[in-house]
Design an enzyme around this catalytic site. Structure first.
Site, short mmCIF file in Angstrom:
data_model
loop_
_atom_site.label_atom_id
_atom_site.label_comp_id
_atom_site.label_asym_id
_atom_site.label_seq_id
_atom_site.Cartn_x
_atom_site.Cartn_y
_atom_site.Cartn_z
N GLY A 229 -4.61 -32.46 -8.42
CA GLY A 229 -3.63 -32.02 -7.40
C GLY A 229 -2.72 -32.97 -6.75
CB ILE A 230 -1.87 -33.19 -2.98
CG1 ILE A 230 -1.09 -31.78 -3.32
CG2 ILE A 230 -1.40 -33.97 -1.95
CD1 ILE A 230 -0.92 -31.02 -1.72
CG ASN A 299 -5.78 -35.02 -0.87
OD1 ASN A 299 -4.83 -34.23 -0.68
ND2 ASN A 299 -6.64 -34.66 -1.84
CG ASN A 310 -12.13 -7.77 6.02
OD1 ASN A 310 -12.57 -7.01 6.73
ND2 ASN A 310 -10.88 -7.67 5.51
CE1 TYR A 364 -6.34 -25.42 3.74
CE2 TYR A 364 -4.09 -24.43 4.75
CZ TYR A 364 -5.09 -25.16 3.80
OH TYR A 364 -4.13 -26.22 3.16
CE LYS A 368 -5.78 -28.65 5.29
NZ LYS A 368 -6.13 -29.88 4.66
P1 NAD Z 1 -6.85 -28.83 -4.90
O1 NAD Z 1 -7.77 -27.95 -4.80
O2 NAD Z 1 -6.04 -28.96 -6.11
O3 NAD Z 1 -7.59 -30.34 -4.79
C1 NAD Z 1 -8.70 -30.64 -3.76
C2 NAD Z 1 -9.37 -31.60 -4.28
O4 NAD Z 1 -10.42 -31.86 -3.37
C3 NAD Z 1 -10.17 -31.28 -5.60
O5 NAD Z 1 -10.46 -32.20 -6.53
C4 NAD Z 1 -11.84 -31.04 -4.93
O6 NAD Z 1 -12.77 -31.42 -5.95
C5 NAD Z 1 -11.67 -32.08 -3.85
N1 NAD Z 1 -12.71 -31.59 -2.75
C6 NAD Z 1 -12.87 -30.53 -2.25
N2 NAD Z 1 -14.20 -30.45 -1.54
C7 NAD Z 1 -14.66 -31.77 -1.46
C8 NAD Z 1 -15.41 -32.46 -0.93
N3 NAD Z 1 -16.42 -31.72 -0.04
N4 NAD Z 1 -15.83 -33.90 -1.10
C9 NAD Z 1 -14.74 -34.51 -1.84
N5 NAD Z 1 -13.85 -33.82 -2.69
C10 NAD Z 1 -13.83 -32.51 -2.26
O7 NAD Z 1 -6.00 -29.05 -3.64
P2 NAD Z 1 -4.53 -29.38 -3.34
O8 NAD Z 1 -3.70 -28.38 -3.42
O9 NAD Z 1 -4.29 -30.73 -4.12
O10 NAD Z 1 -4.71 -29.98 -1.94
C11 NAD Z 1 -4.81 -31.11 -1.35
C12 NAD Z 1 -4.81 -31.26 0.28
O11 NAD Z 1 -3.51 -30.72 0.70
C13 NAD Z 1 -5.85 -30.32 0.93
O12 NAD Z 1 -6.26 -30.78 2.00
C14 NAD Z 1 -4.85 -29.17 1.02
O13 NAD Z 1 -5.43 -28.28 2.26
C15 NAD Z 1 -3.69 -29.73 1.60
N6 NAD Z 1 -2.36 -28.71 1.43
C16 NAD Z 1 -2.03 -28.24 0.14
C17 NAD Z 1 -1.15 -27.48 -0.21
C18 NAD Z 1 -0.66 -26.81 -1.30
O14 NAD Z 1 0.57 -26.01 -1.24
N7 NAD Z 1 -1.42 -27.18 -2.50
C19 NAD Z 1 -0.38 -26.93 1.24
C20 NAD Z 1 -0.81 -27.42 2.60
C21 NAD Z 1 -1.78 -28.27 2.46
#
Ligand code: NAD
Length: 458
Positions: A229-230, A299, A310, A364, A368
């Protein structure tokens, strides 16, 4: 990288494009992204119009065109007046010297006709000063007026064009590294999904890179949650910009993590960021393997959505533990180590949910919103070392996280932004890379939204 947004593909091809136009349906454009451009492509694809009068406007025009006395500049084709038939790629609105709301009329009314022929993926970027309560009311009105008008222009633009602004503190020259870094980022294809945002530059700190294409040369960056992902996109983008990357993720994601680390020629560290000693382990890995640590990107993040009525303690606590408590604990360990002393950068992932709130995401959004408070309060602790802490707040980004949303909710979320589509992980990564870069030293405690000017909430 391909979008999973099939509607976007449909309205950009053949007969369906015509039907969408006839029916007045949203027609999201393909965005101008750095990843799709050839190496060495110019910053913008055409002439740049600098509107506004005064020494700041002149200095910006000289800088963009490379005609400043020191000959340092970006060699763009800069014009000071719109001529009929010229298709501009970008417009810089130099508004730092406005004194009265009446001063906005000339540059904004000159911008109007130019927008009709702005190139696809065009850019409008204002440079202005912040309004303060101790200002004369007319001055504060003029300056705050810039904020409203830029956000409105962003909502009027089409064809993947964006409007954003740089708000420069009164004692900071418009040619300071932070202003140039922000201006360059907002003009470039790196800011494809940043729209309707005003980014504050509060100090003249920071430095200009020897090579704008590799501003992170020699820097070592840790990225948590980098297996997909990101996070994976951030690792790739920081590496593209010259950084050596330590990719961190939970042991369960080990295989994907190793693949990312190999791809970026960095190293992998299997680590749960909620571990008590996570900060010490990150630091130890970075120092023993790479000799230094300069950039930390928080991240890793999770969602456990439920209406608060709930909500269970385990859902609440899991989200808060990963998304904010781990960041606080890691920062504490890094700050007390005495090893982060050379203009360190902390960039943390917030979310528009933490700003506007989101139904079913009280846990969440608490985490955030917490990230935003955390970077604001951490920035002063890093300032003595020339360091910064900032947040990036993504809106709707096409990832595994959002792929799990119900189909209708996902479609609506995509269209409810000025760019009428979701962003890609790389769009968030570009913003992180900008904030991690040496020129961004004057950007402190800010939240940069990467949301295509999402219309939900404030
Ligand atoms: P994702 O779920 O695709 O990836 C998250 C990664 O974090 C995964 O590889 C996971 O294994 C890792 N992770 C989770 N818990 C962990 C831990 N305890 N220790 C180490 N690694 C851990 O998520 P994403 O969509 O790529 O999001 C990345 C960031 O961007 C997050 O902080 C998310 O909240 C934020 N975000 C995403 C969106 C979106 O639209 N996707 C929007 C706003 C914010």
């Amino acid at each position: 990288m391909t979008s999973t947004d099939r509607y976007l593909d449909l309205v950009n091809s053949g007969v369906t494009q015509k039907i969408a136009k006839q029916l007045g349906l949203p027609r999201p454009a393909r965005l101008r992204r750095a990843a799709d451009r050839r190496p060495g492509a110019p910053l913008v694809d055409g002439p740049v119009l600098v509107l506004g009068d005064g020494p700041d406007a002149d200095a910006l025009a000289q800088l963009l065109s490379g005609t400043s006395p020191d000959r340092k500049g970006w060699d763009l084709d800069v014009r000071r007046h719109a001529a009929e038939g010229t298709r501009f790629a970008a417009v810089v609105l130099a508004l730092s010297e406005v004194q009265h709301p009446g001063d906005l009329a000339a540059p904004l009314l000159a911008l109007g006709p130019v927008l009709k022929t702005l190139a696809p993926g065009g850019r409008v970027v204002s440079v202005s000063r912040p309004a303060r309560p101790d200002h004369a009311p007319a001055l504060a009105a003029a300056r705050q007026g810039v904020d409203g008008t830029v956000r409105s222009v962003a909502k009027e633009l089409r064809a993947g064009s964006t409007a954003n602004g740089v708000v420069v503190a009164d004692d900071v020259p418009v040619t300071a590294p932070g202003v140039l870094g922000a201006l360059r980022f907002l003009l470039s294809a790196r800011s494809a999904y940043v729209d309707g945002q005003l980014l504050a530059v509060d100090s003249a700190a920071g430095s200009l890179p020897a090579d704008w294409d590799r501003p992170l040369d020699g820097r070592v960056a840790v990225v948590t949650g980098a297996a997909r992902g990101i996070g994976a996109a951030i690792a790739e983008t920081l590496a593209r910009d010259g950084a050596t990357v330590v990719a961190v993720d939970v042991p369960a994601a080990g295989e994907a993590l190793a693949a990312v680390a190999n791809r970026v020629h960095g190293t992998a560290l299997q680590l749960d960021v909620t571990a008590e000693d996570a900060g010490a382990r990150l630091l130890e890995h970075a120092l023993t393997r790479h000799g230094r640590l300069d950039v930390v990107v928080h991240n890793a993040g999770i969602t456990r959505d439920k209406l608060l009525a709930n909500m269970t303690p385990d859902r609440w606590e899991a989200v808060l533990a990963v998304n904010i408590a781990a960041q606080l604990r890691i920062n504490e360990a890094l700050l007390t180590s005495g090893d982060l002393t050379d203009a360190p950068r902390i960039v943390a992932l917030a979310s528009t949910s933490g700003i506007a709130g989101n139904r079913g995401q009280s846990n969440y959004a608490a985490s955030k919103g917490g990230v935003i408070g955390m970077v604001q309060a951490t920035a002063p602790l890093l300032a003595p070392f020339g360091g910064t802490a900032n947040a990036v707040a993504p809106g709707f980004i096409e990832t595994d996280m959002t792929a799990r949303m119900p189909t209708l909710t996902r479609q609506v979320a995509r269209r409810l932004s000025s760019l009428q589509q979701g962003g890609l992980p790389v769009d968030v990564a570009e913003a992180v890379a900008f904030l991690a870069s040496p020129p961004a030293g004057g950007v402190v405690g800010q939240v940069l939204r990467v949301c295509g000017q999402n219309m939900v909430g404030r």
